[in-house]
Design a protein around this motif. Structure first.
Motif, PDB file in Angstrom:
ATOM      1  N   THR A 184       0.678  11.722   6.365  1.00 11.04           N
ATOM      2  CA  THR A 184       0.354  11.178   7.680  1.00 11.04           C
ATOM      3  C   THR A 184      -0.986  10.470   7.592  1.00 11.04           C
ATOM      4  O   THR A 184      -1.977  11.052   7.152  1.00 11.04           O
ATOM      5  N   LEU A 185      -1.022   9.225   8.006  1.00  7.94           N
ATOM      6  CA  LEU A 185      -2.238   8.430   7.932  1.00  7.94           C
ATOM      7  C   LEU A 185      -3.155   8.766   9.106  1.00  7.94           C
ATOM      8  O   LEU A 185      -2.739   8.748  10.258  1.00  7.94           O
ATOM      9  N   LEU A 186      -4.424   9.092   8.803  1.00  8.70           N
ATOM     10  CA  LEU A 186      -5.381   9.474   9.833  1.00  8.70           C
ATOM     11  C   LEU A 186      -6.497   8.460  10.028  1.00  8.70           C
ATOM     12  O   LEU A 186      -7.111   8.401  11.089  1.00  8.70           O
ATOM     13  N   HIS A 187      -6.786   7.661   9.000  1.00 11.52           N
ATOM     14  CA  HIS A 187      -7.897   6.702   9.097  1.00 11.52           C
ATOM     15  C   HIS A 187      -7.745   5.693   7.974  1.00 11.52           C
ATOM     16  O   HIS A 187      -7.262   6.029   6.883  1.00 11.52           O
ATOM     17  N   THR A 240      -5.691  10.707   4.750  1.00 12.83           N
ATOM     18  CA  THR A 240      -4.424  11.285   5.197  1.00 12.83           C
ATOM     19  C   THR A 240      -4.576  12.781   5.425  1.00 12.83           C
ATOM     20  O   THR A 240      -5.644  13.354   5.212  1.00 12.83           O
ATOM     21  N   ASP A 241      -3.473  13.408   5.825  1.00  9.20           N
ATOM     22  CA  ASP A 241      -3.489  14.848   6.075  1.00  9.20           C
ATOM     23  C   ASP A 241      -3.472  15.660   4.781  1.00  9.20           C
ATOM     24  O   ASP A 241      -3.556  16.893   4.824  1.00  9.20           O
ATOM     25  N   VAL A 242      -3.402  14.975   3.620  1.00  2.73           N
ATOM     26  CA  VAL A 242      -3.400  15.699   2.345  1.00  2.73           C
ATOM     27  C   VAL A 242      -4.420  15.145   1.356  1.00  2.73           C
ATOM     28  O   VAL A 242      -4.496  15.609   0.217  1.00  2.73           O
ATOM     29  N   GLU A 253       2.864 -12.036   2.910  1.00  3.34           N
ATOM     30  CA  GLU A 253       3.258 -10.782   2.253  1.00  3.34           C
ATOM     31  C   GLU A 253       3.374  -9.671   3.279  1.00  3.34           C
ATOM     32  O   GLU A 253       2.684  -9.682   4.310  1.00  3.34           O
ATOM     33  N   TYR A 254       4.237  -8.713   2.972  1.00  2.00           N
ATOM     34  CA  TYR A 254       4.330  -7.475   3.753  1.00  2.00           C
ATOM     35  C   TYR A 254       4.684  -6.332   2.814  1.00  2.00           C
ATOM     36  O   TYR A 254       5.560  -6.459   1.955  1.00  2.00           O
ATOM     37  N   TYR A 255       3.998  -5.196   2.970  1.00  2.00           N
ATOM     38  CA  TYR A 255       4.309  -3.966   2.234  1.00  2.00           C
ATOM     39  C   TYR A 255       4.046  -2.778   3.146  1.00  2.00           C
ATOM     40  O   TYR A 255       3.261  -2.863   4.095  1.00  2.00           O
ATOM     41  N   ASN A 256       4.691  -1.657   2.844  1.00  2.00           N
ATOM     42  CA  ASN A 256       4.274  -0.371   3.398  1.00  2.00           C
ATOM     43  C   ASN A 256       3.636   0.393   2.251  1.00  2.00           C
ATOM     44  O   ASN A 256       4.315   0.862   1.345  1.00  2.00           O
ATOM     45  N   PHE A 257       2.306   0.482   2.278  1.00  2.00           N
ATOM     46  CA  PHE A 257       1.585   1.037   1.127  1.00  2.00           C
ATOM     47  C   PHE A 257       1.700   2.557   1.016  1.00  2.00           C
ATOM     48  O   PHE A 257       1.291   3.127   0.008  1.00  2.00           O
ATOM     49  N   LEU A 258       2.264   3.216   2.029  1.00  2.00           N
ATOM     50  CA  LEU A 258       2.417   4.677   1.947  1.00  2.00           C
ATOM     51  C   LEU A 258       3.724   5.094   1.282  1.00  2.00           C
ATOM     52  O   LEU A 258       3.862   6.234   0.838  1.00  2.00           O
TER      53      LEU A 258
END
Length: 404
Positions: free
Chosen positions: A54-57, A71-73, A393-398
């Motif tokens: 989960t992305l937090l910042h 993230t949360d980890v 460009e487009y990506y989901n880096f997570l």
């Protein structure tokens, strides 16, 4: 690990590790109490590194060439051009980070615990040395840390009503600033070497405090009638952009004398401004908001001209750029201010309501947009004709299946 409180009278004078370039390692307040600790408190690795966190910042580094995510980890660091993950540190449950700040592209980062199961207390700033994969020192406060900014020679820590400025090499407290309630942790510092410029909220609603440490001068500017929502500085600290909680107008100031140089309009409806960013040449300003639109504005004055024209007014520095000015501007004295406002040259539409952070790319006339859903966009704008930006460009880096 060395533990230092925000007390002016430090118990020790710790020496910071010398920053090294980033590498992809192999996988495997002033009245606060002071204490000293030397134990190694390195977090344990995440037992399930393939799980999407989960992305937090998220935030760009000082030259916008990299960005880091908390993230949360744990945390991750990415290169912007080309887009690729440089390294990650994931600690699993109990590894939540609410903030990660890079120091350009070196191995030293600032971490603040966050999320439902934080790795560190949210009232501490941990200085992480990635070559050693551990925290080498910490700054402790009596209240939650709201923001951190790094220079090669300074660490700036923002609390809800205070800003602390430390020397990076020995963590000596150099300056303490009182502010109005600042829950967003608004504060920016210039990034170029030399005497820093710092901007933060003043003691009144809508007021900005400008600290020019080179000239040892403090300026107070009433930037808006309502509370501040976002701040940005050029890399040399000569230009300041501000937005208020209304989110309709963005104002550009000269930090040398506090004068208003330009005013641009994002729109007519109230909006929450998420980020402001100058281009490296200070020719353009990008703005993101909860309306799901990123705007690019043309600026009349670059920060280089201010160095040679410190006493000039805004009209003397350069003529207006007509590409961003309403065709009704000749009736400025007759019609309401709305009609004579300067509008954006280009824009790009995204998902409304999602928080995005924006910066200018290293490729000419490009903007990089980061979303709190893990999205990465690179868009190009036409500096002459303007209009809708083109997505490059487009990506989901997570997501681990994404290839950069």
């Amino acid at each position: 690990m060395t533990t230092i409180s925000s007390s002016p009278d430090l118990l020790t004078t710790p020496q910071m590790a010398h920053p090294q370039p980033l590498h992809a390692a192999s996988e495997p307040e002033p009245d606060d109490s002071s204490s000293l600790s030397t134990q190694n408190t390195s977090p344990c690795p995440n037992p399930n590194p393939t799980q999407i966190p989960t992305l937090l910042h998220l935030s760009f580094n000082q030259d916008h060439g990299c960005f880091s995510v908390a993230t949360d980890v744990g945390f991750r660091v990415y290169n912007c051009d080309p887009v690729r993950e440089i390294f990650r540190r994931e600690f699993g449950p109990g590894g939540g980070l609410g903030m990660v700040q890079m120091l350009f592209r070196c191995n030293v980062l600032a971490l603040v615990g966050g999320g439902p199961d934080p790795l560190y207390s949210p009232n501490k700033v941990m200085i992480w040395e990635d070559n050693e994969s551990r925290c080498i020192c910490e700054l402790s406060f009596r209240s939650e840390v709201k923001g951190v900014r790094l220079r090669r020679d300074r660490i700036v820590v923002v609390l809800v009503q205070k800003v602390f400025v430390y020397n990076f090499t020995d963590l000596k407290l150099l300056h303490q600033i009182e502010t109005i309630a600042n829950p967003k942790g608004l504060c920016e510092v210039s990034n170029l070497s030399g005497h820093p410029v710092l901007v933060c909220p003043g003691l009144q609603k809508g007021q900005v405090r400008i600290e020019n440490y080179g000239s040892k001068r403090t300026k107070f500017v009433i930037a808006h009638d309502s509370r501040l929502a976002c701040l940005a500085l050029t890399q040399d600290g000569r230009l300041l952009a501000t937005a208020s909680s209304k989110g309709t107008l963005i104002r550009i100031f000269n930090t040398l004398d506090g004068s208003l140089l330009q005013e641009v309009r994002r729109g007519a409806d109230r909006a929450e401004i998420y980020s402001l960013a100058f281009s490296s040449t200070a020719q353009w300003l990008a703005v993101s908001s909860d309306k799901g639109t990123v705007h690019v504005f043309s600026l009349k004055v670059d920060s280089g001209s201010l160095a040679n024209n410190r006493s000039c007014s805004a009209s003397e520095i350069s003529p207006p750029n007509p590409s961003g000015i309403s065709s009704l501007s000749f009736m400025k004295g007759v019609l309401p201010r709305y009609f004579s406002s300067e509008w954006s040259v280009a824009k790009y539409h995204l998902q409304e309501g999602l928080q995005y952070t924006v910066a200018f790319g290293h490729q000419k006339n490009t903007v990089v947009i980061l979303g709190m859903d893990g999205s990465f966009y690179r868009c190009q704008f036409d500096p002459v004709n303007g209009g809708e930006m083109t997505q490059l460009e487009y990506y989901n880096f997570l997501k681990p299946e994404e290839t950069f």
